[in-house]
Design a protein around this motif. Structure first.
Motif, PDB file in Angstrom:
ATOM      1  N   PRO A 203      -3.404  -2.283  -4.642  1.00  0.00           N
ATOM      2  CA  PRO A 203      -2.809  -1.666  -3.150  1.00  0.00           C
ATOM      3  C   PRO A 203      -3.991  -1.962  -2.244  1.00  0.00           C
ATOM      4  CG  PRO A 203      -2.275   0.175  -4.873  1.00  0.00           C
ATOM      5  CD  PRO A 203      -3.091  -0.878  -5.602  1.00  0.00           C
ATOM      6  N   THR A 204      -5.414  -2.200  -2.670  1.00  0.00           N
ATOM      7  CA  THR A 204      -6.658  -2.639  -1.877  1.00  0.00           C
ATOM      8  C   THR A 204      -6.335  -3.604  -1.304  1.00  0.00           C
ATOM      9  OG1 THR A 204      -7.788  -3.481  -3.587  1.00  0.00           O
ATOM     10  CG2 THR A 204      -7.842  -0.990  -3.373  1.00  0.00           C
ATOM     11  N   VAL A 205      -5.519  -4.604  -1.947  1.00  0.00           N
ATOM     12  CA  VAL A 205      -5.657  -6.058  -1.215  1.00  0.00           C
ATOM     13  C   VAL A 205      -4.597  -6.174   0.027  1.00  0.00           C
ATOM     14  CG1 VAL A 205      -4.973  -8.452  -1.832  1.00  0.00           C
ATOM     15  CG2 VAL A 205      -6.094  -7.105  -3.441  1.00  0.00           C
ATOM     16  N   GLY A 206      -3.415  -5.255  -0.047  1.00  0.00           N
ATOM     17  CA  GLY A 206      -2.823  -5.253   1.091  1.00  0.00           C
ATOM     18  C   GLY A 206      -1.730  -6.426   0.741  1.00  0.00           C
ATOM     19  N   ARG A 207      -1.074  -7.079   1.926  1.00  0.00           N
ATOM     20  CA  ARG A 207      -0.060  -8.031   1.800  1.00  0.00           C
ATOM     21  C   ARG A 207      -0.663  -9.330   1.249  1.00  0.00           C
ATOM     22  NH1 ARG A 207       1.978  -5.983   6.784  1.00  0.00           N
ATOM     23  NH2 ARG A 207       3.717  -5.154   6.743  1.00  0.00           N
ATOM     24  N   SER A 208      -0.077  -9.969   0.524  1.00  0.00           N
ATOM     25  CA  SER A 208      -0.538 -11.333  -0.290  1.00  0.00           C
ATOM     26  C   SER A 208       0.801 -12.081  -0.227  1.00  0.00           C
ATOM     27  CB  SER A 208      -0.794 -11.362  -1.329  1.00  0.00           C
ATOM     28  OG  SER A 208      -1.955 -10.375  -1.487  1.00  0.00           O
ATOM     29  N   HIS A 209       0.503 -13.620   0.016  1.00  0.00           N
ATOM     30  CA  HIS A 209       1.876 -14.609   0.338  1.00  0.00           C
ATOM     31  C   HIS A 209       1.579 -15.613  -0.667  1.00  0.00           C
ATOM     32  CE1 HIS A 209       2.247 -12.137   3.750  1.00  0.00           C
ATOM     33  NE2 HIS A 209       1.089 -12.731   4.391  1.00  0.00           N
TER      34      HIS A 209
ATOM     35  N   ARG B 215       0.780  -0.911   0.136  1.00  0.00           N
ATOM     36  CA  ARG B 215       0.017  -0.154   0.071  1.00  0.00           C
ATOM     37  C   ARG B 215       0.841   1.321   0.019  1.00  0.00           C
ATOM     38  NH1 ARG B 215      -3.700  -2.928   3.833  1.00  0.00           N
ATOM     39  NH2 ARG B 215      -5.394  -3.733   2.818  1.00  0.00           N
ATOM     40  N   LEU B 216       1.714   1.322   0.804  1.00  0.00           N
ATOM     41  CA  LEU B 216       2.596   2.389   1.043  1.00  0.00           C
ATOM     42  C   LEU B 216       3.335   2.952  -0.230  1.00  0.00           C
ATOM     43  CD1 LEU B 216       3.682   4.357   3.104  1.00  0.00           C
ATOM     44  CD2 LEU B 216       5.798   2.981   3.348  1.00  0.00           C
ATOM     45  N   LEU B 217       3.603   1.784  -1.029  1.00  0.00           N
ATOM     46  CA  LEU B 217       4.254   2.055  -2.631  1.00  0.00           C
ATOM     47  C   LEU B 217       3.059   1.967  -3.739  1.00  0.00           C
ATOM     48  CD1 LEU B 217       7.754   0.183  -2.585  1.00  0.00           C
ATOM     49  CD2 LEU B 217       7.500   2.692  -2.385  1.00  0.00           C
ATOM     50  N   GLY B 218       2.064   1.119  -3.386  1.00  0.00           N
ATOM     51  CA  GLY B 218       1.271   0.954  -4.523  1.00  0.00           C
ATOM     52  C   GLY B 218       0.346   2.167  -4.636  1.00  0.00           C
ATOM     53  N   TRP B 219       0.064   3.125  -3.855  1.00  0.00           N
ATOM     54  CA  TRP B 219      -1.027   4.293  -4.065  1.00  0.00           C
ATOM     55  C   TRP B 219      -0.048   5.145  -4.958  1.00  0.00           C
ATOM     56  CZ3 TRP B 219      -5.553   2.889  -4.425  1.00  0.00           C
ATOM     57  CH2 TRP B 219      -6.067   2.225  -3.379  1.00  0.00           C
TER      58      TRP B 219
END
Length: 282
Positions: free
Chosen positions: A125-131, A87-91
């Motif tokens: 970015p709305t998804v957040g972390r994904s693994h 998110r911090l980089l995505g937006w």
């Protein structure tokens, strides 16, 4: 209908799509839309901002800020492709890339193949972390993928609208492809000049295929794979005949693929490292 917009898909799909999209941002800025800074350096005489640029009140392009934006997009996208700081980089990447392409396409030529890519950058970015090894069903991932899918399909259907709007229904029955081949045809395309009837058939096939694009939403399994293969083959043929590519759109076709199968092959250490990071809004 709610479930259609928020399908439950493995969280790991986003990992692969995110990596592909952010890596392509680097290619897009450095190779595909690489004339933004030169255009700014030439002055604003030919700068004609597209509608969204006017709505955002973008100023005339300046060489220095655009060079800084290019550097940021390249570095940030490379980091974001690893799955860090989604998110911090995505937006900022989404906003910066939008500004970049708006400037690039405010000089008389608009590439409609960027629609799905722009949408993808804003929904990831709305998804957040994904693994990569988290295969649990996630409606956030499903919504993001659905948005990209809709943008992919809309690219085709809106293309028909643009053809009819500017060329009327004479577009599929006229000499559109013949003109394109004569202007920028490849070695393969030059042979088709002598078979204009085949080019007219290809124009009708193009229109029908673009109108039929929404049917991919009702296809599953092998049928969906065959449909995707058809459209990817269509773009390959277009490039082979008239050297026009749709690479941003092609990358976004990954939103239809079972990408969790790719994620399963990623080293376990990657998923473990990301899973060990504390949850947050980054």
């Amino acid at each position: 209908m709610e479930r259609w917009f928020f399908p439950l898909v493995p969280n790991s799909r986003i990992v692969v799509l995110r990596a592909a999209v952010y890596l392509f941002v680097v290619v897009d800025v450095l190779v595909m839309v690489n004339d933004v800074v030169p255009k700014a350096a030439a002055g604003d005489e030919f700068f004609q901002p597209v509608l969204l640029a006017r709505l955002l009140a973008l100023p005339a392009p300046a060489e220095g800020p655009l060079e800084a934006l290019r550097a940021f997009l390249v570095v940030a996208a490379l980091v974001a492709a690893t799955g860090r700081l989604p998110r911090l980089l995505g937006w900022p990447i989404a906003a910066g890339h939008l500004v970049w392409v708006l400037y690039g396409m405010s000089y008389g030529k608009v590439d409609h193949d960027h629609l799905a890519l722009v949408v993808a950058l804003f929904v990831l970015p709305t998804v957040g972390r994904s693994h990569p090894h988290d295969h649990r069903a996630d409606e956030r991932a499903g919504w993001a993928l659905r948005c990209v899918q809709i943008a992919v399909v809309a690219t085709y259907t809106l293309s028909v609208w643009a053809k009819v709007r500017y060329g009327g229904w004479d577009w599929p029955s006229g000499a559109t492809l013949l003109w394109a081949v004569e202007r920028r045809g490849t070695f393969l395309g030059e042979h088709l000049v002598h078979v204009p009837e085949l080019l007219v058939v290809a124009q009708w096939v193009t229109v029908v295929a673009e109108l039929a694009a929404p049917l991919v939403f009702v296809l599953r399994g092998r049928a969906l794979g065959l449909a995707a293969g058809f459209y990817l083959g269509f773009h390959l043929t277009t490039y082979a005949v008239i050297s026009i590519h749709f690479l941003p759109l092609v990358v976004c076709w990954l939103a239809f693929a079972p990408l969790e199968k790719v994620a399963q092959r990623w080293p376990q250490s990657v998923g473990s490292r990301q899973a060990a990071e504390p949850p947050g809004s980054r």
